[in-house]
Motif scaffolding. Structure first.
Motif, PDB file in Angstrom:
ATOM      1  N   PRO A  58       0.822  -1.218   0.000  1.00  5.72           N
ATOM      2  CA  PRO A  58       0.000   0.000   0.000  1.00  5.72           C
ATOM      3  C   PRO A  58       0.851   1.261   0.000  1.00  5.72           C
ATOM      4  O   PRO A  58       1.847   1.355   0.721  1.00  5.72           O
ATOM      5  N   LYS A  60       1.360   5.472   0.402  1.00  5.97           N
ATOM      6  CA  LYS A  60       0.823   6.579   1.183  1.00  5.97           C
ATOM      7  C   LYS A  60       0.398   7.726   0.279  1.00  5.97           C
ATOM      8  O   LYS A  60       0.979   7.960  -0.779  1.00  5.97           O
ATOM      9  N   LYS A  61      -0.620   8.456   0.745  1.00  2.00           N
ATOM     10  CA  LYS A  61      -1.026   9.668   0.051  1.00  2.00           C
ATOM     11  C   LYS A  61       0.064  10.725   0.181  1.00  2.00           C
ATOM     12  O   LYS A  61       0.841  10.725   1.133  1.00  2.00           O
ATOM     13  N   GLU A  64      -0.150  12.522   3.434  1.00  2.00           N
ATOM     14  CA  GLU A  64       0.341  11.741   4.566  1.00  2.00           C
ATOM     15  C   GLU A  64       1.870  11.808   4.656  1.00  2.00           C
ATOM     16  O   GLU A  64       2.433  11.925   5.747  1.00  2.00           O
ATOM     17  N   ASP A 412     -11.867  14.406  -2.024  1.00  2.00           N
ATOM     18  CA  ASP A 412     -10.823  14.786  -2.992  1.00  2.00           C
ATOM     19  C   ASP A 412     -11.122  16.111  -3.692  1.00  2.00           C
ATOM     20  O   ASP A 412     -10.239  16.672  -4.348  1.00  2.00           O
ATOM     21  N   ARG A 425      -6.802  11.054  -4.747  1.00  2.00           N
ATOM     22  CA  ARG A 425      -5.547  11.207  -4.007  1.00  2.00           C
ATOM     23  C   ARG A 425      -5.034   9.886  -3.447  1.00  2.00           C
ATOM     24  O   ARG A 425      -3.897   9.804  -2.994  1.00  2.00           O
ATOM     25  N   ASP A 426      -5.875   8.864  -3.483  1.00  2.00           N
ATOM     26  CA  ASP A 426      -5.494   7.548  -2.964  1.00  2.00           C
ATOM     27  C   ASP A 426      -4.908   6.709  -4.097  1.00  2.00           C
ATOM     28  O   ASP A 426      -5.619   6.225  -4.973  1.00  2.00           O
ATOM     29  N   ASN A 428      -3.817   3.784  -4.100  1.00  2.00           N
ATOM     30  CA  ASN A 428      -4.188   2.368  -4.062  1.00  2.00           C
ATOM     31  C   ASN A 428      -5.496   2.078  -4.798  1.00  2.00           C
ATOM     32  O   ASN A 428      -5.815   0.919  -5.034  1.00  2.00           O
ATOM     33  N   ARG A 429      -6.233   3.121  -5.156  1.00  2.00           N
ATOM     34  CA  ARG A 429      -7.504   2.923  -5.877  1.00  2.00           C
ATOM     35  C   ARG A 429      -7.341   3.062  -7.393  1.00  2.00           C
ATOM     36  O   ARG A 429      -8.310   2.971  -8.131  1.00  2.00           O
TER      37      ARG A 429
END
Length: 584
Positions: A58, A60-61, A64, A412, A425-426, A428-429
């Motif tokens: 995973p 990180k944004k 983050e 977002d 912004r994620d 992982n999506r």
């Protein structure tokens, strides 16, 4: 120049020190869930990745990472040390104020230590036992910062010890050294990854950049409590190289924000403030004061220039202790959003950063880019061109900005100064690309694509990922991804664009010829990317081709005969207008 000639030596936590000297990028402080752990994992994965297979860990944004880096910087101090010092005694002395999680040394106009404590309270404890120096005939300005100067009580006993701190040089490799590294690579893919590894910012360099911003924030907070100084641009977008400038902006948006959980009753309290005619004037006044403060009170800040009448007002200065050339603006949130977008694109596929770094290095080797403002293509424009090219592959390696916008949810949503800056912004999506082209193939295809691109009529647009008609007559038009009415390459003139096109064509030709006769890596002869970085080689190929051309008079004669031999109907476009090719 920023960080030029700066040497660094990474150190492990006290509990895990070793006697041998290790390169910072090869040995990082790594605790689960930390930024350093992410950096170490990314470095390990980049060694084996050549065709875009991605680490499924995973990610990180951007926000983050920024938050964690800022928290690290707030519990970190910068210390100017004597040239000869016992590292063991130095760390033992500092440990009186609390446990140390990480430290390293570097050289820049002297020996410096960057020490990160485990708790922020340790910094306060150290400040409380630090005195203002007596300057003799001069007067010291008593500013309480996190930038310290360490002196020895008994210098003779310390200098006699053999435990002086060695510092490795951590500047970008010289042209000769880089050529040697590339010549011994196993493949063109290996060459591109080697160049990336040698030029990218190290973990220590990134820490020092965030610390520098944090030190400037301490100064600005004397006027604007709760303000934040944030780095943006190449320092945070994952495309910065060793020695790049440090861009930062003073974020005042959090000051005076209403905390609804603390308001009750029938009254609303507001701060008394000064009013000025416009936001631009407010920006100029704020930066003018901060510039004066840096010049008069900022430890290590030299050469302060207040450039307040520019389109984007700024304060430029050198931070002598870190070696960085700094540009400070205020409330430049669109620039930070652009940094986040580039960070995401760089993280989506391992080939992106390797290709961008190599194209930028190639452009610099042939004087297509320059650190001096002018009509040259900028690194930002080159990065946009690489992203656009990767969006055009089949299947696409990178998604368009419009597609990222469709994946965004409510949190977002982002509107800045009327511009829609919304995108997911994620990381992982976002589904990874199924494209498996090698870096060697992509490098050659990049040169072929832009060597034959219709710059005379088309613009580059990463929002839609497709060629569009140019809205203006500039030789090169690259749409700003957020301020869509702006052309980020408006400064580029026709001669510079033509130079880029010619060099791209010659580079594509060189790579295609090497497929037929590639020297052995052990021969120490330039090949692949190393060959492209030799200005004399590309220039000689171009000169040889020009010599083979027919005389100008003969070319004009043949052109006239060609025009006569074709009927007018064959020379019209779909709109019935006569077409004339202007692309060389």
């Amino acid at each position: 120049m920023a960080a030029r000639g700066v040497g660094m030596l990474a150190r492990l936590p006290l509990c895990a020190q070793r006697s041998q000297v290790l390169r910072p990028t090869h040995r990082l402080l790594s605790c689960p869930g930390t930024v350093a752990a992410d950096a170490k994992r990314e470095e390990q994965s980049s060694r084996s990745v050549e065709t875009g297979s991605e680490d499924r860990t995973p990610k990180k944004k951007f926000s983050e990472v920024q938050k964690e880096r800022r928290e690290q910087a707030q519990r970190t101090v910068l210390i100017h040390c004597p040239n000869k010092i016992s590292e063991k005694k130095f760390l033992k002395y500092l440990s009186q104020h609390g446990p140390i999680s990480h430290h390293f040394f570097y050289e820049s106009f002297g020996l410096y230590a960057v020490v990160e404590f485990c708790q922020k309270e340790s910094v306060t404890s150290l400040q409380n036992v630090t005195r203002t120096p007596s300057m003799g005939t001069e007067a010291a300005i008593p500013f309480k910062s996190r930038f310290f100067n360490l002196k020895l009580k008994n210098p003779s006993s310390q200098t006699s010890e053999k435990s002086s701190i060695p510092c490795s040089n951590h500047s970008p490799p010289s042209s000769k050294k880089l050529s040697e590294l590339l010549c011994y690579a196993e493949s063109v893919d290996d060459q591109l990854n080697t160049l990336l590894k040698e030029f990218q910012l190290t973990e220590e360099d990134i820490k020092l950049r965030y610390l520098t911003c944090s030190l400037i924030e301490d100064l600005a907070a004397a006027y604007f409590q709760d303000c934040t100084v944030r780095p943006f641009g190449s320092s945070v977008n994952s495309f910065g190289k060793l020695g790049c400038d440090l861009d930062m902006f003073l974020d005042l948006d959090e000051i005076g924000k209403l905390n609804t959980s603390k308001t009750s009753g029938n009254f609303l309290m507001e701060f008394q403030v000064k009013n000025v005619p416009s936001e631009r004037i407010a920006t100029q006044k704020i930066l003018s004061v901060i510039g004066e403060c840096l010049d008069h009170f900022g430890p290590g800040c030299v050469g302060v220039q207040k450039i307040l009448n520019a389109r984007c007002p700024l304060v430029r200065f050198s931070h002598q202790a870190s070696g960085f050339q700094c540009d400070l603006t205020t409330n430049n949130r669109i620039a930070l959003k652009s940094s986040e977008l580039l960070y995401m694109y760089g993280a989506l596929d391992s080939r992106v950063r390797a290709l961008v770094f190599s194209i930028r290095c190639w452009a610099r080797a042939h004087s297509l880019t320059s650190s001096i403002p002018g009509s040259w293509i900028t690194n930002f424009s080159l990065t946009m061109m690489v992203i656009f090219f990767l969006q055009r592959r089949s299947p696409p390696i990178l998604p368009t900005l419009d597609y990222l916008k469709t994946l965004a949810d409510a949190e977002d949503k982002c509107i800045i100064e009327g511009h829609n800056c919304t995108f997911i912004r994620d990381l992982n999506r976002i589904k990874p690309s199924g494209n498996t082209e090698t870096l060697e193939s992509l490098l050659k295809e990049f040169f072929e694509y832009f060597g034959n691109f219709a710059f005379n009529k088309n613009s580059i647009n990463i929002r839609q990922g497709r060629e569009q008609n140019k809205p203006e007559c500039s030789p090169l038009h690259i749409q700003n991804p957020f301020e869509t009415s702006l052309n980020i390459s408006k400064n580029v003139n026709q001669s510079q664009l033509q130079k880029f096109v010619d060099l791209a064509r010659e580079s594509a030709w060189i790579l295609s010829q090497e497929d037929k006769d590639r020297p052995s890596p052990s021969s120490n002869q330039p090949w692949g990317l190393a060959m492209l970085l030799q200005p004399s080689v590309v220039s000689s190929v171009s000169l040889a081709k020009k010599k083979r051309r027919k005389p100008a008079s003969e070319r004009i004669k043949n052109l006239l005969e060609s025009i006569k031999s074709h009927s007018p109907e064959n020379d019209t476009d779909t709109n019935g207008k006569r077409t004339v090719s202007t692309q060389a």
